[in-house]
Scaffold this motif. Structure first.
Motif, PDB file in Angstrom:
ATOM      1  N   LEU A 188       0.839  -1.199   0.000  1.00 44.87           N
ATOM      2  CA  LEU A 188       0.000   0.000   0.000  1.00 44.87           C
ATOM      3  C   LEU A 188       0.878   1.253   0.000  1.00 44.87           C
ATOM      4  CD1 LEU A 188      -2.706  -0.950   2.668  1.00 44.87           C
ATOM      5  CD2 LEU A 188      -2.959  -0.933   0.187  1.00 44.87           C
ATOM      6  N   PRO A 189       0.375   2.346  -0.583  1.00 50.20           N
ATOM      7  CA  PRO A 189       1.138   3.608  -0.521  1.00 50.20           C
ATOM      8  C   PRO A 189       1.389   3.992   0.941  1.00 50.20           C
ATOM      9  CG  PRO A 189      -0.794   3.827  -1.945  1.00 50.20           C
ATOM     10  CD  PRO A 189      -0.900   2.490  -1.284  1.00 50.20           C
ATOM     11  N   GLU A 190       2.504   4.677   1.160  1.00 50.66           N
ATOM     12  CA  GLU A 190       2.914   5.000   2.533  1.00 50.66           C
ATOM     13  C   GLU A 190       1.879   5.809   3.303  1.00 50.66           C
ATOM     14  OE1 GLU A 190       6.822   6.677   3.113  1.00 50.66           O
ATOM     15  OE2 GLU A 190       7.683   4.906   2.129  1.00 50.66           O
ATOM     16  N   ASP A 191       1.101   6.628   2.578  1.00 49.66           N
ATOM     17  CA  ASP A 191       0.140   7.476   3.293  1.00 49.66           C
ATOM     18  C   ASP A 191      -1.153   6.731   3.645  1.00 49.66           C
ATOM     19  OD1 ASP A 191      -0.792   7.209   0.754  1.00 49.66           O
ATOM     20  OD2 ASP A 191      -1.140   9.351   0.382  1.00 49.66           O
ATOM     21  N   MET A 192      -1.232   5.450   3.311  1.00 49.28           N
ATOM     22  CA  MET A 192      -2.455   4.702   3.681  1.00 49.28           C
ATOM     23  C   MET A 192      -2.262   4.000   5.015  1.00 49.28           C
ATOM     24  SD  MET A 192      -4.297   2.906   0.456  1.00 49.28           S
ATOM     25  CE  MET A 192      -5.453   1.962   1.410  1.00 49.28           C
ATOM     26  N   ASP A 193      -3.292   4.046   5.848  1.00 53.73           N
ATOM     27  CA  ASP A 193      -3.235   3.427   7.176  1.00 53.73           C
ATOM     28  C   ASP A 193      -3.465   1.917   7.023  1.00 53.73           C
ATOM     29  OD1 ASP A 193      -3.772   2.438   9.714  1.00 53.73           O
ATOM     30  OD2 ASP A 193      -4.773   4.287  10.371  1.00 53.73           O
ATOM     31  N   ILE A 194      -2.383   1.138   7.154  1.00 51.14           N
ATOM     32  CA  ILE A 194      -2.451  -0.309   6.914  1.00 51.14           C
ATOM     33  C   ILE A 194      -3.387  -1.013   7.902  1.00 51.14           C
ATOM     34  CG2 ILE A 194      -0.305  -0.746   8.260  1.00 51.14           C
ATOM     35  CD1 ILE A 194      -0.872  -2.747   5.193  1.00 51.14           C
TER      36      ILE A 194
ATOM     37  N   ALA B 166     -12.460  -1.262   1.296  1.00 48.63           N
ATOM     38  CA  ALA B 166     -11.307  -1.049   2.176  1.00 48.63           C
ATOM     39  C   ALA B 166     -10.458   0.122   1.669  1.00 48.63           C
ATOM     40  CB  ALA B 166     -10.470  -2.322   2.261  1.00 48.63           C
ATOM     41  N   PHE B 167     -10.330   0.238   0.332  1.00 45.84           N
ATOM     42  CA  PHE B 167      -9.562   1.374  -0.206  1.00 45.84           C
ATOM     43  C   PHE B 167     -10.246   2.689   0.078  1.00 45.84           C
ATOM     44  CE2 PHE B 167      -6.832  -1.608  -2.370  1.00 45.84           C
ATOM     45  CZ  PHE B 167      -5.634  -0.924  -2.418  1.00 45.84           C
ATOM     46  N   ARG B 168     -11.578   2.684  -0.026  1.00 42.98           N
ATOM     47  CA  ARG B 168     -12.309   3.909   0.253  1.00 42.98           C
ATOM     48  C   ARG B 168     -12.148   4.307   1.729  1.00 42.98           C
ATOM     49  NH1 ARG B 168     -16.155   5.071  -3.810  1.00 42.98           N
ATOM     50  NH2 ARG B 168     -16.008   3.426  -5.345  1.00 42.98           N
TER      51      ARG B 168
ATOM     52  N   GLU C 207      15.027  -5.643  11.305  1.00 48.15           N
ATOM     53  CA  GLU C 207      14.479  -4.570  10.460  1.00 48.15           C
ATOM     54  C   GLU C 207      15.263  -4.486   9.151  1.00 48.15           C
ATOM     55  OE1 GLU C 207      11.443  -2.240   9.864  1.00 48.15           O
ATOM     56  OE2 GLU C 207      11.738  -3.310  11.756  1.00 48.15           O
ATOM     57  N   GLU C 208      16.565  -4.634   9.258  1.00 45.79           N
ATOM     58  CA  GLU C 208      17.443  -4.551   8.091  1.00 45.79           C
ATOM     59  C   GLU C 208      17.159  -5.693   7.108  1.00 45.79           C
ATOM     60  OE1 GLU C 208      21.524  -4.686   9.225  1.00 45.79           O
ATOM     61  OE2 GLU C 208      22.202  -3.853   7.314  1.00 45.79           O
ATOM     62  N   GLU C 209      17.004  -6.912   7.650  1.00 43.71           N
ATOM     63  CA  GLU C 209      16.717  -8.074   6.790  1.00 43.71           C
ATOM     64  C   GLU C 209      15.377  -7.898   6.082  1.00 43.71           C
ATOM     65  OE1 GLU C 209      19.002 -11.762   9.092  1.00 43.71           O
ATOM     66  OE2 GLU C 209      17.123 -11.013   9.916  1.00 43.71           O
ATOM     67  N   LYS C 210      14.394  -7.379   6.817  1.00 46.21           N
ATOM     68  CA  LYS C 210      13.068  -7.156   6.214  1.00 46.21           C
ATOM     69  C   LYS C 210      13.162  -6.144   5.084  1.00 46.21           C
ATOM     70  CE  LYS C 210      10.814  -7.592  10.529  1.00 46.21           C
ATOM     71  NZ  LYS C 210       9.835  -7.267  11.519  1.00 46.21           N
ATOM     72  N   GLN C 211      13.890  -5.071   5.342  1.00 46.87           N
ATOM     73  CA  GLN C 211      14.062  -4.033   4.309  1.00 46.87           C
ATOM     74  C   GLN C 211      14.738  -4.603   3.073  1.00 46.87           C
ATOM     75  OE1 GLN C 211      13.006  -0.984   3.962  1.00 46.87           O
ATOM     76  NE2 GLN C 211      11.986  -0.870   5.945  1.00 46.87           N
ATOM     77  N   LYS C 212      15.759  -5.438   3.307  1.00 51.82           N
ATOM     78  CA  LYS C 212      16.546  -5.988   2.193  1.00 51.82           C
ATOM     79  C   LYS C 212      15.658  -6.790   1.241  1.00 51.82           C
ATOM     80  CE  LYS C 212      20.550  -8.781   1.032  1.00 51.82           C
ATOM     81  NZ  LYS C 212      20.586 -10.206   1.028  1.00 51.82           N
ATOM     82  N   ILE C 213      14.740  -7.588   1.810  1.00 57.60           N
ATOM     83  CA  ILE C 213      13.898  -8.390   0.915  1.00 57.60           C
ATOM     84  C   ILE C 213      12.594  -7.679   0.553  1.00 57.60           C
ATOM     85  CG2 ILE C 213      14.863 -10.649   1.501  1.00 57.60           C
ATOM     86  CD1 ILE C 213      12.521 -11.076   3.372  1.00 57.60           C
ATOM     87  N   GLY C 214      12.387  -6.495   1.108  1.00 56.52           N
ATOM     88  CA  GLY C 214      11.231  -5.696   0.701  1.00 56.52           C
ATOM     89  C   GLY C 214       9.981  -5.903   1.524  1.00 56.52           C
ATOM     90  N   VAL C 215      10.101  -6.618   2.659  1.00 52.13           N
ATOM     91  CA  VAL C 215       8.921  -6.804   3.513  1.00 52.13           C
ATOM     92  C   VAL C 215       8.777  -5.565   4.402  1.00 52.13           C
ATOM     93  CG1 VAL C 215       7.856  -8.218   5.309  1.00 52.13           C
ATOM     94  CG2 VAL C 215       9.068  -9.320   3.445  1.00 52.13           C
ATOM     95  N   THR C 216       8.082  -4.557   3.869  1.00 53.33           N
ATOM     96  CA  THR C 216       7.874  -3.315   4.610  1.00 53.33           C
ATOM     97  C   THR C 216       6.564  -3.428   5.408  1.00 53.33           C
ATOM     98  OG1 THR C 216       6.511  -2.249   2.937  1.00 53.33           O
ATOM     99  CG2 THR C 216       8.908  -2.096   2.636  1.00 53.33           C
ATOM    100  N   PRO C 217       6.294  -2.475   6.295  1.00 59.59           N
ATOM    101  CA  PRO C 217       5.047  -2.531   7.078  1.00 59.59           C
ATOM    102  C   PRO C 217       3.799  -2.329   6.224  1.00 59.59           C
ATOM    103  CG  PRO C 217       6.651  -1.061   8.108  1.00 59.59           C
ATOM    104  CD  PRO C 217       7.184  -1.393   6.752  1.00 59.59           C
TER     105      PRO C 217
END
Ligand SMILES: Cc1ncc(COP(=O)(O)O)c(C=O)c1O
Length: 368
Positions: free
Chosen positions: A292-298, A366-368, A334-344
């Motif tokens: 999801l875009p960073e500005d969306m509340d996951i 949900a998007f709305r 956190e570093e390992e997650k970032q490396k493989i792209g598993v962001t929040p």
């Protein structure tokens, strides 16, 4: 006249009957009986009878053989979980002192199995980026102890499709065996055995069972390797219960129709998500991963999905979502997650068999 105590265990109703059920009955028994020593001898001579369910049972045998047929492999066995099937398969090839070359993006459970349990048994593992064939080949050159290459046909959560051709080339060049976890793809979309894999493992907990009511595993492949793996299953007690084998076999019958519906739903949802999020969908299988875009509340997004629930597994007939950052990949730094792209912001979606329009409405809400 027999006593009540004897009748409780030996009634005519419990005797074998010559009935012909339409579907395979459940042999929920820990062992099998013999009326004579000749009959018992016949078992050891291989007349196809059964002795003890940990060593073999008609339901677990039927499951192993059915998946083998679907994968186009000569032989298969069932195991108590996907992890058991993977362990038995690896130990059919490697022993203390041997090495394994594994993809760095394998399922977390497999990663721990390799790095913790197999290491304790004296088996070393090299993790490599399997998109970098030079890196892989250098390991094979530097470490002739490598006896097995392990990867997944479709990886989690970013759905990288393994290049089985490359692995087969290495097999020929370096005399190693190749084992593929085909859980995400299933034999409906990919048949790694036909493409050169020696062993193919499944978490049958996922699509093969398909109804989220069993934990089971299956391993198929070359007959000699499956015989070796079978010894591990028997000796380590990795066998599957007859009831779970029976349930998995029941699920297996609808694998193709489920996969067809689930894949179509995955495709439709991937298309819907396109432009709204960063989407990973390899065009086959029924898992879609998106960021999801960073500005969306996951958190708000997850709780706005209504009947699409958060579930830390996949492949059932219900569409579900999971949160790799907080579950499957939680143990990484956190570093390992970032490396493989598993962001929040990453969501993994497992498409079910619901009506496509209903699913799109749910996502849209949900998007709305
Ligand atoms: C790709 C893959 N392989 C193996 C496993 C392990 O299977 P099980 O949980 O049945 O032991 C999983 C479980 O999520 C998986 O996703």
């Amino acid at each position: 006249m027999r006593s009540i105590e004897t009748k409780a265990v030996h009634t005519a109703a419990m005797e074998e009957r010559f009935i012909q059920p339409k579907v395979m009955p459940l042999y929920q028994t820990s062992a099998f009986s013999f009326s004579s020593l000749e009959e018992l001898e016949g078992y050891y001579e291989g007349n196809g009878t059964y002795l003890y369910s940990r060593t073999a049972n008609p339901n677990t045998d039927a499951l192993g053989q059915s998946v083998a047929e679907m994968e186009g492999a000569p032989k298969g066995i069932a195991a108590s979980s996907g992890m058991s099937a993977i362990l038995a398969g690896m130990l059919a090839v490697v022993k203390a002192g041997d090495h394994i070359l594994a993809a760095e993006d394998v399922y977390g459970g497999t990663f721990h199995l390799l790095r913790e349990e197999l290491l304790r048994m004296g088996i070393h593992v090299h993790f490599a980026d399997f998109t970098n064939t030079d890196e892989m080949e250098q390991i094979l050159i530097d470490f002739p102890e490598v006896k097995l290459i392990f990867s997944e046909s479709i990886t989690n959560p970013f759905l990288r499709v393994e290049n089985l051709q490359t692995l087969e080339q290495f097999k020929g060049r370096y005399g190693v065996k190749v084992m593929i976890d085909n859980t995400f793809a299933t034999p409906y979309t990919t048949a790694p055995y036909a493409q050169g894999a020696d062993l193919v493992a499944h978490s049958a907990t996922k699509y093969l069972g398909g109804h989220s009511d069993v934990t089971a595993g299956v391993l198929v492949g070359n007959a000699d390797l499956i015989d070796e793996a079978e010894k591990r299953v028997v000796n380590l007690g990795l066998n599957l219960s007859p009831f779970e084998a029976w349930l998995t076999l029941r699920g297996l019958k609808t694998l193709a129709v489920r996969m067809k519906a689930q894949t179509a739903n995955a495709q439709a949802m991937a298309e819907f998500l396109h432009g709204k999020a960063r989407v990973w969908y390899p065009g086959k299988g029924a898992i879609v991963t998106f960021e999801l875009p960073e500005d969306m509340d996951i958190s708000k997004f997850f709780s706005s999905l209504g009947w699409i629930k958060i579930v830390p597994t996949l492949a059932g007939v219900e569409t579900t979502v999971s949160y790799p950052y907080g579950t499957s990949h939680r143990a990484l730094t956190e570093e390992e997650k970032q490396k493989i792209g598993v962001t929040p912001q990453v969501v993994r979606l497992s498409a079910g068999i619901e009506g496509t329009e209903d699913l799109l409405k749910q996502l849209d809400g949900a998007f709305r």
